[in-house]
Design an enzyme around this catalytic site. Structure first.
Site, PDB file in Angstrom:
ATOM      1  N   GLU A  77      32.923  35.521  46.490  1.00 31.94           N
ATOM      2  CA  GLU A  77      33.542  36.176  47.647  1.00 31.94           C
ATOM      3  C   GLU A  77      34.276  37.474  47.284  1.00 31.94           C
ATOM      4  O   GLU A  77      35.173  37.901  48.007  1.00 31.94           O
ATOM      5  CB  GLU A  77      34.520  35.217  48.328  1.00 31.94           C
ATOM      6  CG  GLU A  77      33.821  34.020  48.951  1.00 31.94           C
ATOM      7  CD  GLU A  77      34.725  33.319  49.954  1.00 31.94           C
ATOM      8  OE1 GLU A  77      34.555  33.556  51.157  1.00 31.94           O
ATOM      9  OE2 GLU A  77      35.610  32.559  49.519  1.00 31.94           O
ATOM     10  N   HIS A  96      42.978  36.183  49.192  1.00 32.69           N
ATOM     11  CA  HIS A  96      42.122  35.311  50.004  1.00 32.69           C
ATOM     12  C   HIS A  96      42.389  33.873  49.598  1.00 32.69           C
ATOM     13  O   HIS A  96      42.280  33.530  48.421  1.00 32.69           O
ATOM     14  CB  HIS A  96      40.641  35.624  49.804  1.00 32.69           C
ATOM     15  CG  HIS A  96      39.755  34.544  50.352  1.00 32.69           C
ATOM     16  ND1 HIS A  96      39.791  34.169  51.680  1.00 32.69           N
ATOM     17  CD2 HIS A  96      38.855  33.719  49.767  1.00 32.69           C
ATOM     18  CE1 HIS A  96      38.940  33.169  51.869  1.00 32.69           C
ATOM     19  NE2 HIS A  96      38.366  32.871  50.724  1.00 32.69           N
ATOM     20  N   HIS A  98      42.559  29.427  50.969  1.00 30.52           N
ATOM     21  CA  HIS A  98      42.225  28.350  51.900  1.00 30.52           C
ATOM     22  C   HIS A  98      43.489  27.519  52.142  1.00 30.52           C
ATOM     23  O   HIS A  98      43.411  26.308  52.296  1.00 30.52           O
ATOM     24  CB  HIS A  98      41.109  27.474  51.326  1.00 30.52           C
ATOM     25  CG  HIS A  98      39.940  28.242  50.790  1.00 30.52           C
ATOM     26  ND1 HIS A  98      39.199  27.832  49.713  1.00 30.52           N
ATOM     27  CD2 HIS A  98      39.396  29.420  51.196  1.00 30.52           C
ATOM     28  CE1 HIS A  98      38.233  28.722  49.471  1.00 30.52           C
ATOM     29  NE2 HIS A  98      38.337  29.697  50.346  1.00 30.52           N
ATOM     30  N   HIS A 167      37.574  28.147  57.419  1.00 24.49           N
ATOM     31  CA  HIS A 167      37.503  28.583  56.022  1.00 24.49           C
ATOM     32  C   HIS A 167      38.897  28.840  55.442  1.00 24.49           C
ATOM     33  O   HIS A 167      39.358  28.097  54.584  1.00 24.49           O
ATOM     34  CB  HIS A 167      36.610  29.831  55.974  1.00 24.49           C
ATOM     35  CG  HIS A 167      36.425  30.440  54.623  1.00 24.49           C
ATOM     36  ND1 HIS A 167      35.580  31.497  54.399  1.00 24.49           N
ATOM     37  CD2 HIS A 167      36.986  30.165  53.427  1.00 24.49           C
ATOM     38  CE1 HIS A 167      35.625  31.824  53.112  1.00 24.49           C
ATOM     39  NE2 HIS A 167      36.470  31.037  52.512  1.00 24.49           N
TER      40      HIS A 167
HETATM   41 ZN   LIG Z   1      36.990  31.370  50.536  1.00 22.43          ZN
END
Ligand SMILES: [Zn+2]
Length: 235
Positions: A77, A96, A98, A167
């Site tokens: 990613e 980024h 979760h 996500h």
């Molecule tokens: Zn991710």
């Protein structure tokens, strides 16, 4: 220490803090733009944030290509980072994650909103990125190429953060210290908002309170950073 070395050591600290504060676990990543070359950024090789050392940090260009891979595995990613840096010259750091308390706000109509002075930055708005709109209903939900990265950056637009439906989230900042602060407190706001909503009708910050709260906290980013650093690095 050169400027690049000090950014890399701060990036190591950011990785450790975000693990220690419950934002990153075995997954998720944080990056920082190269201070000498705005078309490059630093990001760890594919590994858990809590284990990152300076030697694991790699340089990438704005196509998400590693400059000097030397056989090291890279994050699927990484295009989250490359395309946000391309779209947002003001952004110097991207997280980024979760982180779990944010996920419910990406999958329900309930909007994430600032409910205390620590999260005034959320007052600017937190859009929800829907990958189905650009890639249909059969994806693995990951941002695995430049096209998806561009779509996410479009959804983020000029905001400090975006949720990614089913996500996680992405948070940006004008410095590593700011993106880390925002990632930690956005996760806390989500937990507090869910708790407050169970108790009754929630009073959120006004737009003016949110702006003023963000302005004062932006001048104090070093304080939690030093504390979290000590806790995360054990020194
Ligand atoms: Zn991710």
């Amino acid at each position: 220490m050169t400027m690049a070395n000090s950014l890399i050591s701060d990036l190591v600290v950011a990785n450790r803090i975000l693990f220690s504060e419950g934002v990153l676990d075995g997954f998720g990543h944080v990056s920082v733009r190269d201070a000498r070359n705005a078309d490059r950024f630093w990001l760890a090789r594919s590994m858990a944030a809590g284990l990152v050392e300076a030697r694991d940090v790699m340089a990438f260009d704005l196509d998400g290509a590693p400059i000097d891979a030397r056989g090291r595995a890279v994050f699927l990613e990484r295009f989250i980072h490359s395309e946000i840096y391309r779209a947002r010259p003001d952004v110097q750091s991207v997280v980024h994650s979760h982180s779990p308390n944010l996920v419910p706000f990406g999958v329900t109509p309930v909007k994430l909103k600032p409910l205390y002075h620590m999260t005034g930055f959320l007052g600017a708005g937190v859009p929800v990125f829907e990958i189905r709109k650009v890639a249909g209903t059969e994806t693995n939900l990951l941002i695995t190429d430049g096209r998806l990265g561009k779509a996410l950056a479009r959804s983020l637009a000029g905001n400090p953060a975006a949720l990614m439906r089913g996500h996680g989230s992405v948070v940006v900042g004008e410095s590593l210290q700011q993106s880390v602060y925002r990632a930690v407190y956005m996760e806390l706001n989500a937990r507090l908002q869910a708790e407050a909503m169970r108790l009754g009708r929630v009073t959120y910050l006004t737009a003016g309170e949110a702006r003023a709260g963000a302005a004062v906290n932006d001048r104090m980013l070093h304080r939690p950073w030093e504390l979290w650093k000590r806790k995360a690095m054990g020194k």
